[in-house]
Scaffold this motif. Structure first.
Motif, PDB file in Angstrom:
ATOM      1  N   TYR A  65      20.501 -14.488   6.814  1.00  0.00           N
ATOM      2  CA  TYR A  65      21.761 -15.022   7.334  1.00  0.00           C
ATOM      3  C   TYR A  65      22.872 -14.848   6.295  1.00  0.00           C
ATOM      4  CZ  TYR A  65      18.647 -17.191  10.716  1.00  0.00           C
ATOM      5  OH  TYR A  65      17.703 -17.394  11.688  1.00  0.00           O
ATOM      6  N   GLN A 106      19.245 -20.505   6.605  1.00  0.00           N
ATOM      7  CA  GLN A 106      20.487 -20.531   7.359  1.00  0.00           C
ATOM      8  C   GLN A 106      21.392 -21.696   6.921  1.00  0.00           C
ATOM      9  OE1 GLN A 106      19.850 -20.750  11.567  1.00  0.00           O
ATOM     10  NE2 GLN A 106      22.020 -20.511  12.079  1.00  0.00           N
ATOM     11  N   CYS A 109      23.272 -21.204   3.489  1.00  0.00           N
ATOM     12  CA  CYS A 109      24.448 -20.327   3.485  1.00  0.00           C
ATOM     13  C   CYS A 109      25.725 -21.120   3.765  1.00  0.00           C
ATOM     14  CB  CYS A 109      24.285 -19.220   4.522  1.00  0.00           C
ATOM     15  SG  CYS A 109      22.956 -18.063   4.159  1.00  0.00           S
ATOM     16  N   PRO A 125      26.860 -19.233   9.785  1.00  0.00           N
ATOM     17  CA  PRO A 125      25.860 -18.215   9.392  1.00  0.00           C
ATOM     18  C   PRO A 125      25.473 -17.315  10.575  1.00  0.00           C
ATOM     19  CG  PRO A 125      25.262 -20.365   8.539  1.00  0.00           C
ATOM     20  CD  PRO A 125      26.395 -20.603   9.500  1.00  0.00           C
ATOM     21  N   THR A 126      25.460 -16.041  10.334  1.00  0.00           N
ATOM     22  CA  THR A 126      25.025 -15.062  11.336  1.00  0.00           C
ATOM     23  C   THR A 126      23.952 -14.168  10.728  1.00  0.00           C
ATOM     24  OG1 THR A 126      26.775 -13.514  10.684  1.00  0.00           O
ATOM     25  CG2 THR A 126      27.254 -15.017  12.515  1.00  0.00           C
ATOM     26  N   ILE A 127      23.156 -13.554  11.620  1.00  0.00           N
ATOM     27  CA  ILE A 127      22.091 -12.654  11.143  1.00  0.00           C
ATOM     28  C   ILE A 127      22.731 -11.418  10.522  1.00  0.00           C
ATOM     29  CG2 ILE A 127      20.111 -11.245  11.814  1.00  0.00           C
ATOM     30  CD1 ILE A 127      19.569 -13.262  14.028  1.00  0.00           C
TER      31      ILE A 127
END
Length: 576
Positions: free
Chosen positions: A58, A157, A160, A193-195
């Motif tokens: 993430y 996640q 972050c 948070p993003t992948i």
């Protein structure tokens, strides 16, 4: 006549491996299905591993603007009497090359400690090592001077998002503690948070396929440069010091998605059985027969030893079919199996074995020359089997009784074909060959190395044995016209090493005399020795029916042989 110095063979050298690009290309194309298969296996494995080991990563990010504020002294000289001093503020964005400066600051020990302490004291209360925090932080440019993107990347996640909030709170003040002229403003707020990664399974599968295919291609490359075998008739004529008698096409049936599966033939492969062999196969032996007849006409040769470098080169199949092709022209042919270690002739002609009759019983004195020779009705040839197996075959063959058998056969048959063991494996061929007139040497496609073939031929010549020529077996058929080819083929050469029982003689055989040799008529048995008026008579012609003398199939009749001659005791074989 120019004498050939076999000690210095000009047709080959053994300086080391060499690369034939045409040969390599053919090998790669012929093994393309293996390359594709292994590539697919590697591709599937890489895809599965990528999926199994994939862990989501993430990322949270924000964009900050970095500006530098400076005060400069500006003097105004517009008044000629006196100048005026003023202070002016100038603001400019940080240059892109300062990214390393900020990168170093955000990963400084003091900054890392602040982030560690803050996270340990927040609502989650999880403590992270400074090395973990350092590895998750990064600053990168946006392509615009003064604007930089701060990233926090981790498999956690929640970390972050929390860590980026701490950076936003602490980092501007921390930078200004080093340079108070720098001001930092938030351009883009922290993102959720993003992948940030993917499993890249497709890409890894492509790489896996390429690696697998490359490994197989490399192996084929190594084999090609280290294995110098005969692939074509041109290779044979160029690399091997021998006359070519003919080329027998490969016979096999292919099946499967890539035609990679090859079915072995059931039973013998004979030119008399057109249901199993192609027209090209039959014609190849007719061409070889013609050259053998020319050798006989030129040199008077009638006894030939058939051998090869190694076993499983189609030697027995060639010997049997040469005998059959000669018999089809009305010649009397005796086929002798001198391979006492692994006899195969009787199996090839489809006859059961019997250890009471053959070369070994003749030598032991338990059988006679007359009783041991068998006539194969469907093929029109005579066969003298081994009559057993002997591991001391070299000593057994090197006896006066074997010489007497060959000499007697010379008087009674037009041709004698002797199937012998491989010349490179055992010395039996060198023992039996001097009793014959010459050697017919089998060379199987892509089998024995050229150096081994030439070395064996040199040993034969060193024994003062005449090599009349070579038969190229299991060839790819590129030298044959497409008119003679079939879509399905059968492989031959697999009879070596089989041993069976010999055929029993039948009673009540009858027939006329055959010159002063053995007579055989409607019963296909051996007659007595016939002399006088009923030898070859007034000619060597054919007659149909079970009439005068030499009957086989529809019956061959020779000359004025009487029909009422009752043969002496003998053996007959009907394998139809």
């Amino acid at each position: 006549m120019q004498e050939l110095d076999v000690g210095k063979n000009i047709y080959y050298n053994e300086s080391g491996p060499s690369l034939d690009m045409g040969r390599l290309a053919k090998n790669l194309i012929s093994k393309l299905w293996i390359i594709l298969l292994v590539g697919a296996i590697f591709s599937g494995a890489a895809f599965a591993i990528a999926k199994a080991t994939y862990v989501e990563t993430y990322r949270s990010s924000m964009t900050l603007g970095f500006m530098t504020t400076q005060y400069v002294i500006v003097k105004d000289y517009s008044n000629s009497k006196d100048s005026t001093t003023q202070y002016k503020q100038e603001t400019k964005f940080s240059s892109g090359n300062q990214i390393s400066y900020y990168q170093y600051l955000i990963k400084g020990d003091e900054m890392l400690y602040k982030i560690q302490k803050t996270l340990a004291e927040d609502e989650v209360g999880k403590e992270y090592s400074t090395s973990f925090i350092e590895g998750s932080l990064a600053i990168e440019g946006t392509g615009i001077d003064g604007f930089f993107q701060v990233n926090v990347t981790s498999t956690d996640q929640g970390y972050c998002e929390r860590a980026l909030k701490v950076v936003l709170k602490e980092f501007p003040e921390y930078v200004q503690s080093y340079d108070n002229t720098i001001s930092i403003k938030v351009v883009k707020n922290p993102t959720a948070p993003t992948i940030a990664n993917s499993d890249d399974a497709t890409t890894k599968a492509i790489y896996g396929f390429a690696i697998g295919a490359a490994i197989v291609a490399f192996i084929i490359f190594i084999i090609t440069i280290t294995t110098n075998t005969v692939l074509t008739l041109d290779n044979l004529r160029r690399d091997v010091n021998v006359t070519v008698l003919g080329s027998v096409p490969l016979l096999e049936k292919k099946s499967g998605l890539f035609n990679q599966k090859k079915k072995s033939p059931q039973g013998s492969l004979l030119i008399t059985d057109t249901s199993k062999v192609s027209f090209a196969f039959v014609e190849s032996f007719k061409a070889i027969r013609t050259k053998i007849e020319n050798v006989k006409a030129e040199k008077g040769y009638k006894a030939f030893v058939v051998t090869s470098t190694y076993e499983d080169e189609g030697k027995t199949t060639v010997a049997v079919n040469i005998a059959c092709s000669l018999a089809q022209k009305g010649k009397s042919v005796l086929l002798i199996d001198s391979d006492l270690r692994k006899p195969a002739v009787l199996h090839a002609v489809g006859v059961k074995s019997d250890t009471r009759y053959g070369l070994i019983p003749i030598i032991k004195g338990t059988s006679t020359y007359v009783d041991s020779i068998k006539f194969i009705k469907s093929l029109g040839i005579f066969v003298l089997p081994t009559g057993g197996i002997s591991l001391k075959s070299t000593e057994v063959l090197d006896t006066d009784k074997v010489k007497a058998v060959i000499e007697q056969a010379r008087k009674e048959f037009d041709y004698i074909i002797i199937d012998s063991p491989p010349a490179h494996v055992v010395s039996d061929s060198l023992v039996i060959a001097p009793l014959a007139d010459g050697i017919i040497y089998n060379i199987r496609r892509d089998y024995a190395k050229v150096s081994e073939i030439n070395r064996t031929l040199d040993e034969i010549r060193g024994a003062d044995i005449d090599i009349i020529g070579a038969v190229f077996t299991m060839s790819a058929g590129e030298e044959n016209s497409r008119y003679y080819r079939r879509k399905g083929y059968l492989r031959y050469g697999g009879y070596y090493g089989r041993y069976g029982r010999y055929g029993r003689k039948k009673k009540n055989s009858s027939g006329g005399g055959y010159g002063y040799g053995y007579g055989y008529g409607s019963g296909y048995g051996y007659g007595g020795y016939g002399y006088g008026g009923y030898g070859y008579g007034n000619g060597y012609g054919y007659g149909y029916g079970y009439g005068s003398g030499y009957g086989y199939g529809g019956g061959y009749g020779y000359g004025n042989t009487p029909q009422n001659k009752e043969p002496e005791k003998g053996n007959k074989i009907d394998n139809e």
